[in-house]
Enzyme design. Sequence first.
Site, PDB file in Angstrom:
ATOM      1  N   ASN A 164       0.718  -1.226  -0.137  1.00 31.47           N
ATOM      2  CA  ASN A 164      -0.004   0.021  -0.099  1.00 31.47           C
ATOM      3  C   ASN A 164       0.841   1.448  -0.186  1.00 31.47           C
ATOM      4  O   ASN A 164       0.512   2.084  -0.794  1.00 31.47           O
ATOM      5  CB  ASN A 164      -1.028  -0.092   1.132  1.00 31.47           C
ATOM      6  CG  ASN A 164      -2.394  -0.813   1.187  1.00 31.47           C
ATOM      7  OD1 ASN A 164      -2.976  -0.537   0.133  1.00 31.47           O
ATOM      8  ND2 ASN A 164      -2.292  -1.823   1.592  1.00 31.47           N
ATOM      9  N   LEU A 184      -0.375   0.359  18.335  1.00 35.99           N
ATOM     10  CA  LEU A 184       0.228   1.736  18.879  1.00 35.99           C
ATOM     11  C   LEU A 184      -0.534   2.016  20.038  1.00 35.99           C
ATOM     12  O   LEU A 184      -1.783   1.895  20.171  1.00 35.99           O
ATOM     13  CB  LEU A 184       0.159   2.682  17.796  1.00 35.99           C
ATOM     14  CG  LEU A 184       1.109   2.138  16.626  1.00 35.99           C
ATOM     15  CD1 LEU A 184       0.807   3.315  15.572  1.00 35.99           C
ATOM     16  CD2 LEU A 184       2.602   2.278  16.965  1.00 35.99           C
ATOM     17  N   HIS A 217      -7.494  -1.460   7.114  1.00 34.49           N
ATOM     18  CA  HIS A 217      -7.807  -2.895   7.612  1.00 34.49           C
ATOM     19  C   HIS A 217      -8.767  -3.410   6.463  1.00 34.49           C
ATOM     20  O   HIS A 217      -9.656  -3.122   5.858  1.00 34.49           O
ATOM     21  CB  HIS A 217      -8.657  -2.677   8.693  1.00 34.49           C
ATOM     22  CG  HIS A 217      -9.185  -4.048   9.362  1.00 34.49           C
ATOM     23  ND1 HIS A 217      -8.219  -4.945  10.195  1.00 34.49           N
ATOM     24  CD2 HIS A 217     -10.388  -4.679   9.291  1.00 34.49           C
ATOM     25  CE1 HIS A 217      -9.084  -5.974  10.415  1.00 34.49           C
ATOM     26  NE2 HIS A 217     -10.135  -5.853   9.880  1.00 34.49           N
TER      27      HIS A 217
END
Length: 525
Positions: free
Chosen positions: A14, A90, A105
Amino acid sequence: MVTIAGLASNRGRNLRNIADRAPGGAALGVVVSNRADAPVLDWADEHGIPSEVVERGDDESRESHEERILDALADYDFDIVCLDGYMRVLTSTFLDAAPTTLNVHPSLLPAFPGMDAHEQVLDAGVKTTGCTVHVVNEEVDAGPIVTQEAVPVYTDDDADDLKSRVLYDAEFKAYPRAVRWFAEGRVTVEDDTVTVEGDVDAGLPERRVTSEDRYDELRYGENPHQDAAVYVDETCDEASVVGAPQLNEGAKGLSYNNYNDADGALNIIKEFDEPAAAVIKHTNPAGCATADTLAEAYADALATDPMSAFGGIVALNRECDAETAELIIDSFKEVVVAPGYTDDALDVLTEKKNLRVLDVGELGERTETYTEKALVGGRLVQERDLWTPTLDDLEVVTETEPTDEQLETMLFAWKVLKHVKSNGILFAKGTETVGVGMGQVSRVDAVELAAMKAEEHAEGKDAQGAVMASDAFFPFPDGVEKAADAGIEAVIQPGGSVNDEEVIEACDERGIAMVFTGQRCFRHD
């Protein structure tokens, strides 16, 4: 220019796609990985993009690891952070210190969060999945959504099939879109809310999501070496050739070209309230007419250019009766489209073994708002051209005033002209066509073609005393001069050329009446 800090643990496909596309001018400024052997690092090096490796120690806390990542990023300027397969959750240590952080996602959140989204999708038996670009917070896959993209799930899919389709057909669209919005300064993130400016404006929408089901596989496309299918929009309420019952049992199915021509023919006769018939060849009208009866309208339409009508498509805006059917089968036609047929008409039409007979049902209102055309790499979308002039819209610009009969013909001619490929010229008398010049690269060529058609191909009619309609302005007087030579006595055109006065003068010298509509009706596809 927006600069991106990318975090990836593997190939970073990506990130690579975003770097290649540079959506909104955004650039990938640095790549950080928590794995020294991540392939994305080699790619970054090959492309001259700085990279950092910050691996997490066996006993190191997430917070400590994130502080070291922030230290590694301290020497770089960046505006947003994009995660791509970054296999660490994170915490606020990173999220509070860094700019907005995005992740993609591989499901339509909130459905199927977590590591095994594709397996969850298959186990659930859902028919649609996709991806979600969201702002990252401390909850896994729970941050506010920026954008989503859907893809279908097919019966024989496995997890690898889904993974590939979601990546290429969904993530490669949605992630660059989200980055572009940020680069354009259109995204506001406040607490758990994402607002995108301009995505709810009236008119053409920011995004279009369409879903159509394959209705039928076709023998081939425009040419035999091209595969093709027709898809149906089940939400369309307007009369359509897609899904229309074919009443001649045993006739071969419609081809790609048949569908295209039949759609064009149907669109023409929807223009008229009076009994109307049109004969179409290669999406252009070979002839069109209105009359007191459907049979008269068909005969007048056919007489415009019976040679070109051979093998064409017939469209009618009334129930087809036996008299009209007899005229139709008198020469070879591929398809007939109408809002119904009498039993006697069907008996006549079905004598022709391979004549496709389509019943589109009640014509009703024209409800579809947009038209579109596929491009390589995109799609053109525009408002449908439903405008036709009224008498009040016509501006007489010549010394000679048009007669009432000429005005009626002008309005008829414009409705047909809208469906002629540009450059388009149409000659008409009364409410029937006498010559059509279509698809020419100069307007004067289109005039000469229409004149030739009227002179050589029309049966029982000619251009003497006819009205000429032009889909755009005449750039020079030569077009009306050629038309005058053919016998044209009145002209309807948009106007708007820098040479309008010269064109008007040419008409005045020849006693031709001319009106401007103020609108053109190009049709280029």
